[in-house]
Structure formats: C-alpha cells, structure tokens
Design an enzyme around this catalytic site. Structure first.
Site, PDB file in Angstrom:
ATOM      1  N   ASP A  13     -50.936   5.299   0.363  1.00 31.32           N
ATOM      2  CA  ASP A  13     -52.254   6.001   0.267  1.00 31.32           C
ATOM      3  C   ASP A  13     -53.425   4.933   0.237  1.00 31.32           C
ATOM      4  O   ASP A  13     -52.959   4.066  -0.273  1.00 31.32           O
ATOM      5  CB  ASP A  13     -52.479   7.116  -1.003  1.00 31.32           C
ATOM      6  CG  ASP A  13     -53.705   7.910  -0.904  1.00 31.32           C
ATOM      7  OD1 ASP A  13     -53.855   8.319   0.115  1.00 31.32           O
ATOM      8  OD2 ASP A  13     -54.169   8.057  -1.885  1.00 31.32           O
ATOM      9  N   ASP A  15     -57.436   5.539  -0.787  1.00 32.00           N
ATOM     10  CA  ASP A  15     -58.317   5.861  -2.040  1.00 32.00           C
ATOM     11  C   ASP A  15     -57.310   5.831  -3.261  1.00 32.00           C
ATOM     12  O   ASP A  15     -56.682   7.045  -3.086  1.00 32.00           O
ATOM     13  CB  ASP A  15     -58.995   7.033  -1.645  1.00 32.00           C
ATOM     14  CG  ASP A  15     -60.080   6.653  -0.614  1.00 32.00           C
ATOM     15  OD1 ASP A  15     -60.841   5.663  -0.430  1.00 32.00           O
ATOM     16  OD2 ASP A  15     -60.013   7.510   0.565  1.00 32.00           O
ATOM     17  N   ASP A 209     -51.540   7.845  -5.823  1.00 31.56           N
ATOM     18  CA  ASP A 209     -52.156   7.885  -7.121  1.00 31.56           C
ATOM     19  C   ASP A 209     -52.166   9.267  -7.253  1.00 31.56           C
ATOM     20  O   ASP A 209     -52.621   9.748  -8.459  1.00 31.56           O
ATOM     21  CB  ASP A 209     -53.497   7.411  -6.975  1.00 31.56           C
ATOM     22  CG  ASP A 209     -54.404   8.258  -6.082  1.00 31.56           C
ATOM     23  OD1 ASP A 209     -53.962   8.425  -4.969  1.00 31.56           O
ATOM     24  OD2 ASP A 209     -55.911   8.422  -6.638  1.00 31.56           O
TER      25      ASP A 209
END
Length: 259
Positions: A13, A15, A209
């Site tokens: 990922d 961000d 995250d």
C-alpha cells in the site's frame, strides 16, 4: 501450517506504508531502492482513484521515492481491467477524476450519459447533486453500478472527507442497487495486479497499514501479509478482527532486509 514459498514479489500500500501526509516514512526509500536493485516484481497500490499512475509517479518522485509508472496500481486501473474483461468496448457514465476517466479511455470505453452499460463511481472532491441524481436515474434505468473502492472516508488536513463508499451508500439507498467494488479488499485488485507483473500469489507478499482492506485483500488473494504500524492500525486493533496478518512489524524499514 504449510510452509510458504520464499517471497519473490511484493505488493505494498502507499499511504500509511511508504508515505504519511505527504512525507516519506523512514525506510521507504531504502525499501523501494532494494526492490529495484534486486529486480523483484513489485507494485505500489492505492485505493484512491483520483490520480493516474503518472501523477502518482511524479508525486512520489518529489518525495524521493523512485517508483516507475508501471509499478503503480490503482483502484481505477483495477476497475478498468475488470470492465474490459466483462464488457470490452463498453460505455460508462463516470463520476470521478482523471485517474478513472483516463483508465477507462485507455481500454477503449466511451464515456456517456446516454444509456450507458455502467455507472462508475470513483473518488472526487467535487461530488455534485446533479451528477448523483443522473447516476441514480441511469441505474434505475438499467445501468450496472460499479465503484472503484469501498473506503467510506478519506484524509485531509481539516479532517475526514466523505469518500466513494459513503457516496455509494447514498446511491444504493436511492436505487436499491448494491455496487460491485473493484478495489481493496476485493482480491480482484490484488489478482489483476499480480497478473500485471507476472507474479503468483503463493510467492508474493502484501504490506499494508489497514486490517480491513490491505491485510484482508492479501489474505483472500492467498498472499503472505505484513501489517505495519505507521498508519491507521494499532496493535490493540488487530485482535478485534477474526483474521490476522502473517507478521506485524513497526514499519517498512523492518522489511528492507526481507527483500
């Protein structure tokens, strides 16, 4: 538990893993550099459909992260790949930005509000009452409802913003039609991404995250999963889910030596 194959390909990922609020996370540059030096297939993923891969390449380059355009995979690209497989050369009414409209143009789709095959909803900062009303009427008239991603909110410096998932809920309430979401956690986004780089799930890893999108998508696609704690998820959050990542690490810096 069966022993997994060595990791040959990496999906991560963007961000919360590589960058946070426009600033690179320590170790991100070393991780990307190591991937490029080893020549291992990799993709940087984002559910945000606003930007084209070229836009994101430039944005990351300004932060010192050299990610080639072909190594960036967005929910807009996954949506376009899905539509190209389902109905090649089709038509769509699109609510979204250049990332989405460019992806659909590139697969030969015609964008129209006249009896389109699909209504495609993506991310934008300018959702209008007029465009939403048109989408609702087209769906009621028989257009199939597709969304780039299910994220309900997006970040901004002022606080959370309503995102595609929230706007999709409004349209669903008005039409009674549920959309098909192409982005994470749909493993479709992961599998189409793996296909794009010629990788296989049993020898690939997903770094994220978020438990509800990144880890879930990687798990359902059959990949090894790594949760980093530099984004939205805390260690206490993990036990609230009925599934777990393969490994939890503090940050992307802890994975440089795994490449």
């Amino acid at each position: 538990m069966a022993e997994r194959k060595p990791i040959e390909s990496w999906l991560t990922d963007m961000d919360g893993v590589l960058i946070h609020e426009g600033v690179p996370i320590p170790g991100a540059d070393a991780f990307v550099k190591k991937l490029r030096e080893t020549g291992k297939p990799f993709l940087v993923l984002t559910n945000n459909s606003i930007y084209t891969a070229r836009d994101l390449h430039a944005r990351l380059a300004r932060m010192g992260l050299d990610v080639p355009v072909e190594n960036i995979w967005t929910s807009a690209l996954a949506t376009a790949r899905f539509l190209d497989d389902q109905r090649p050369g089709g038509t769509a009414y699109v609510i979204g930005e250049a990332g989405l409209t460019t992806a659909l143009h590139d697969i030969g789709y015609v964008l129209t509000d006249h009896e389109p095959d699909y209504v495609v909803l993506g991310e934008t900062r300018t959702y209008s009452f007029e465009s939403l009303t048109k989408a609702i009427r087209l769906i009621n008239g028989g257009a199939r409802f597709i969304c780039t991603n299910p994220d309900e909110t997006g970040p901004s410096t002022e606080g959370p913003l309503p995102a595609t998932g929230s706007v999709a809920a409004l349209i669903t309430k008005a039409t009674g039609k549920e959309p098909y979401f192409a982005g994470k956690p749909n493993p479709l986004m992961m599998r189409t991404g793996l296909n794009a780089i010629g990788a296989h799930s049993e020898s690939s890893a997903m770094i994220g995250d978020r438990m509800d999108t990144d880890v879930l998508a990687g798990l359902e696609a059959g990949m090894e999963t790594f949760l980093v704690l530099t984004g939205l998820t805390t260690p206490a959050d993990v036990d609230r889910y009925p599934f777990r990542p393969s490994t939890i690490v503090d940050s992307i810096a802890d994975l440089v030596d795994r490449v």
